[in-house]
Structure formats: structure tokens, C-alpha cells
Design a protein around this motif. Structure first.
Motif, PDB file in Angstrom:
ATOM      1  N   VAL A 190       6.234  21.239  19.242  1.00 28.84           N
ATOM      2  CA  VAL A 190       7.564  20.774  18.866  1.00 28.84           C
ATOM      3  C   VAL A 190       7.884  21.354  17.495  1.00 28.84           C
ATOM      4  N   ALA A 191       8.925  22.194  17.438  1.00 27.07           N
ATOM      5  CA  ALA A 191       9.235  22.930  16.211  1.00 27.07           C
ATOM      6  C   ALA A 191      10.395  22.334  15.435  1.00 27.07           C
ATOM      7  N   ALA A 192      11.245  21.556  16.079  1.00 26.52           N
ATOM      8  CA  ALA A 192      12.393  20.965  15.391  1.00 26.52           C
ATOM      9  C   ALA A 192      11.923  19.939  14.368  1.00 26.52           C
ATOM     10  N   GLY A 193      12.483  19.984  13.184  1.00 22.30           N
ATOM     11  CA  GLY A 193      12.055  19.082  12.123  1.00 22.30           C
ATOM     12  C   GLY A 193      11.510  19.872  10.939  1.00 22.30           C
ATOM     13  N   ASP A 194      10.669  19.269  10.160  1.00 24.30           N
ATOM     14  CA  ASP A 194      10.170  19.908   8.937  1.00 24.30           C
ATOM     15  C   ASP A 194       8.874  20.679   9.131  1.00 24.30           C
ATOM     16  N   LYS A 195       8.356  20.676  10.341  1.00 22.14           N
ATOM     17  CA  LYS A 195       7.066  21.328  10.593  1.00 22.14           C
ATOM     18  C   LYS A 195       7.207  22.849  10.572  1.00 22.14           C
ATOM     19  N   GLU A 196       6.297  23.507   9.842  1.00 22.33           N
ATOM     20  CA  GLU A 196       6.273  24.966   9.808  1.00 22.33           C
ATOM     21  C   GLU A 196       5.754  25.496  11.144  1.00 22.33           C
ATOM     22  N   PRO A 197       6.377  26.545  11.691  1.00 22.92           N
ATOM     23  CA  PRO A 197       5.855  27.107  12.939  1.00 22.92           C
ATOM     24  C   PRO A 197       4.505  27.770  12.707  1.00 22.92           C
TER      25      PRO A 197
ATOM     26  N   SER B 148      12.836  27.802  22.436  1.00 22.14           N
ATOM     27  CA  SER B 148      13.505  27.022  23.476  1.00 22.14           C
ATOM     28  C   SER B 148      14.961  26.722  23.133  1.00 22.14           C
ATOM     29  N   GLY B 149      15.613  26.039  24.055  1.00 21.15           N
ATOM     30  CA  GLY B 149      16.955  25.541  23.842  1.00 21.15           C
ATOM     31  C   GLY B 149      16.957  24.321  22.936  1.00 21.15           C
ATOM     32  N   SER B 150      18.171  23.838  22.621  1.00 20.04           N
ATOM     33  CA  SER B 150      18.313  22.674  21.756  1.00 20.04           C
ATOM     34  C   SER B 150      19.737  22.148  21.838  1.00 20.04           C
ATOM     35  N   THR B 151      19.909  20.866  21.577  1.00 14.32           N
ATOM     36  CA  THR B 151      21.250  20.307  21.462  1.00 14.32           C
ATOM     37  C   THR B 151      21.795  20.503  20.044  1.00 14.32           C
ATOM     38  N   ALA B 152      20.984  21.060  19.145  1.00 11.41           N
ATOM     39  CA  ALA B 152      21.456  21.411  17.804  1.00 11.41           C
ATOM     40  C   ALA B 152      22.296  22.687  17.873  1.00 11.41           C
ATOM     41  N   SER B 153      22.938  23.018  16.775  1.00  4.08           N
ATOM     42  CA  SER B 153      23.674  24.271  16.637  1.00  4.08           C
ATOM     43  C   SER B 153      23.131  25.029  15.434  1.00  4.08           C
ATOM     44  N   VAL B 154      23.023  26.326  15.539  1.00  2.00           N
ATOM     45  CA  VAL B 154      22.400  27.117  14.472  1.00  2.00           C
ATOM     46  C   VAL B 154      23.219  27.110  13.186  1.00  2.00           C
ATOM     47  N   TYR B 155      24.511  26.806  13.282  1.00  2.00           N
ATOM     48  CA  TYR B 155      25.382  26.828  12.094  1.00  2.00           C
ATOM     49  C   TYR B 155      25.463  25.472  11.397  1.00  2.00           C
ATOM     50  N   GLU B 156      24.770  24.464  11.910  1.00  2.00           N
ATOM     51  CA  GLU B 156      24.801  23.143  11.290  1.00  2.00           C
ATOM     52  C   GLU B 156      23.862  23.098  10.079  1.00  2.00           C
ATOM     53  N   ILE B 157      24.414  22.707   8.933  1.00  2.00           N
ATOM     54  CA  ILE B 157      23.671  22.743   7.674  1.00  2.00           C
ATOM     55  C   ILE B 157      22.406  21.889   7.729  1.00  2.00           C
ATOM     56  N   GLU B 158      22.467  20.735   8.406  1.00  2.00           N
ATOM     57  CA  GLU B 158      21.338  19.804   8.378  1.00  2.00           C
ATOM     58  C   GLU B 158      20.085  20.338   9.072  1.00  2.00           C
ATOM     59  N   HIS B 159      20.212  21.424   9.833  1.00  2.00           N
ATOM     60  CA  HIS B 159      19.048  21.966  10.543  1.00  2.00           C
ATOM     61  C   HIS B 159      18.425  23.181   9.848  1.00  2.00           C
ATOM     62  N   GLN B 160      19.026  23.621   8.749  1.00  2.00           N
ATOM     63  CA  GLN B 160      18.565  24.868   8.134  1.00  2.00           C
ATOM     64  C   GLN B 160      17.154  24.768   7.566  1.00  2.00           C
ATOM     65  N   SER B 161      16.710  23.572   7.163  1.00  2.00           N
ATOM     66  CA  SER B 161      15.375  23.444   6.555  1.00  2.00           C
ATOM     67  C   SER B 161      14.267  23.840   7.520  1.00  2.00           C
ATOM     68  N   TRP B 162      14.435  23.549   8.816  1.00  2.00           N
ATOM     69  CA  TRP B 162      13.397  23.944   9.782  1.00  2.00           C
ATOM     70  C   TRP B 162      13.753  25.241  10.512  1.00  2.00           C
ATOM     71  N   LEU B 163      15.024  25.649  10.438  1.00  2.00           N
ATOM     72  CA  LEU B 163      15.401  26.912  11.065  1.00  2.00           C
ATOM     73  C   LEU B 163      15.010  28.121  10.210  1.00  2.00           C
ATOM     74  N   GLU B 164      15.090  27.987   8.898  1.00  2.00           N
ATOM     75  CA  GLU B 164      14.775  29.121   8.026  1.00  2.00           C
ATOM     76  C   GLU B 164      13.374  29.674   8.267  1.00  2.00           C
ATOM     77  N   PRO B 165      12.330  28.829   8.377  1.00  2.00           N
ATOM     78  CA  PRO B 165      11.002  29.379   8.679  1.00  2.00           C
ATOM     79  C   PRO B 165      10.956  30.113  10.026  1.00  2.00           C
ATOM     80  N   GLN B 166      11.765  29.658  10.977  1.00  2.00           N
ATOM     81  CA  GLN B 166      11.795  30.348  12.269  1.00  2.00           C
ATOM     82  C   GLN B 166      12.527  31.686  12.162  1.00  2.00           C
ATOM     83  N   TYR B 167      13.501  31.778  11.269  1.00  2.00           N
ATOM     84  CA  TYR B 167      14.157  33.073  11.043  1.00  2.00           C
ATOM     85  C   TYR B 167      13.150  34.074  10.485  1.00  2.00           C
ATOM     86  N   ASP B 168      12.299  33.591   9.584  1.00  2.00           N
ATOM     87  CA  ASP B 168      11.230  34.450   9.063  1.00  2.00           C
ATOM     88  C   ASP B 168      10.281  34.858  10.189  1.00  2.00           C
TER      89      ASP B 168
END
Length: 209
Positions: free
Chosen positions: A31-38, A50-70
Motif C-alpha cells: 500500500v503506497a498511498a499515504g506517507d510511506k516511502e515506496p 495502481s489506480g486510485s480515487t485520488a487525483s494527481v493534481y490535488e495538493i493534499e496528496h503531493q507528500s506521498w506522490l513526490e517520492p513516486q515521481y522520483d
């Protein structure tokens, strides 16, 4: 071993990531959503976002999305096979400078048209299941479209120089879980019209090669 990163932010809706894990022959589910580093990508033969009900442009998800961008950039640099599904499709293109925008909710079978040769889409029939509201409206750097739908020209994509593929549809969505989304409406098609799960088989075969 293929790493499956589940990006679903709502635990009650976290049923598609486990299906990806179930359909892949040798995989690890995280489970990658949240504060856990991949996990480090180097230890795996391939990675699925995987898919998600989140949206990539939502500010509140950037903390866990940024490590996945890396992680996406590292997979490209190190030629580690990567498959993005639905949100993962949007995530990859967004990470590479593309655009993702909100559209209307679709929860049904649609007909796609392959526009370029794509190893992951080999022998996949046009009828595929979708569960999404957002769309890629501009591809990321290095990406090219491999399939389109009547409402989106960037329905699937691949990278020019790396083993990276993305699909807007859900190859893991089958009759086993079709009762989970409250708004699922197959309309004129049935699961017998679709062999979308072949995407996961094609990806696994590439990772083993």
C-alpha cells in the motif's frame, strides 16, 4: 518479482490493487498511498502503479506522490519495466510534465482503438473496462500515445526510450470484483467481450524476458 504499489487512498475502495497482485504470477503488494516511502525499485523485475480515487493534481496528496515521481524517473534511468494503470497512467504522464484534468465519471466498458504498436497491448481486444473521472490531456515528456478512446486521444501511452507503459483502463477489473463499484454499468458489453487481463500477462512476460 514485480512490485505492485497500491495508490488507493480510501481503504474501503482498496480492492483493485490486490487484484493486480493476484493476477501477476510473482509479485509483492505494498500500500503506497499515504506517507510511506515506496521500496527501492532496483530490487524488482518490474513495478506496477495502481489506480486510485485520488487525483494527481490535488495538493493534499503531493507528500506521498513526490517520492513516486522520483521512482518513475529512476525506473526510466535504470530501464526498470513500469506499468501505470488508470491513476498510474495519469501519474506517469503528470510526473513527466504532462497534463491531467477532471472529466466526467465513467464506470463501464468502452471501445479503444490502438494507434501505435505496443508490446503491452499485444492481442488485447478493443473492449476494456474503465473506472475513472480524470484524463490525460497532454502527454509527458518522452511519451507517445498507443491507443485512443472516443473521448480521449491519450488513452494509453508508452515511453520512447524506456520499458514504460500506461493504460487508462483497468486490466485487473473482472467479474470477481464487478460488484464493488456502486455505479458499475457494463451497458451493451459483458466480460466475455474483454480480455483486458492480458495486459498484466504481457507485462509479466516482458519482466521475465
Amino acid at each position: 518479482m514485480i512490485l505492485v504499489l497500491d495508490n488507493e487512498v480510501q481503504p474501503d475502495y482498496r480492492f483493485l490493487g490486490p487484484e493486480i497482485d493476484r493476477l501477476l504470477p510473482d509479485s509483492e503488494y505494498v500500500v503506497a498511498a499515504g506517507d510511506k516511502e515506496p521500496p527501492e525499485p532496483d530490487a524488482y523485475d518490474g513495478i506496477v502503479l495502481s489506480g486510485s480515487t485520488a487525483s494527481v493534481y490535488e495538493i493534499e496528496h503531493q507528500s506521498w506522490l513526490e517520492p513516486q515521481y522520483d521512482l518513475i524517473e529512476r525506473c526510466i534511468d535504470k530501464q526498470i519495466p513500469l506499468l501505470g494503470i488508470c491513476f498510474g497512467h495519469q501519474q506517469v504522464n503528470y510526473a513527466l510534465g504532462g497534463q491531467v484534468e477532471e472529466d466526467c465519471r465513467r464506470s463501464r466498458f468502452i471501445e479503444m482503438e490502438q494507434t501505435n504498436s505496443d508490446e503491452i497491448l499485444t492481442d488485447v481486444e478493443p473492449i476494456v473496462p474503465v473506472l475513472h473521472s480524470d484524463l490525460v490531456t497532454e502527454l509527458g515528456s518522452g511519451m507517445e500515445a498507443t491507443a485512443k478512446a472516443s473521448y480521449n486521444e491519450f488513452f494509453c501511452s508508452t515511453h520512447h526510450d524506456a520499458p514504460l507503459w500506461t493504460v487508462q483502463f483497468h486490466p485487473e477489473f473482472t467479474t470477481r470484483v464487478s460488484d464493488r463499484p456502486s455505479d458499475w454499468n457494463p451497458d451493451e458489453y459483458t466480460f466475455a467481450d474483454s480480455n483486458a487481463t492480458l495486459v498484466l500477462e504481457n507485462f509479466a512476460n516482458y519482466c521475465k524476458s
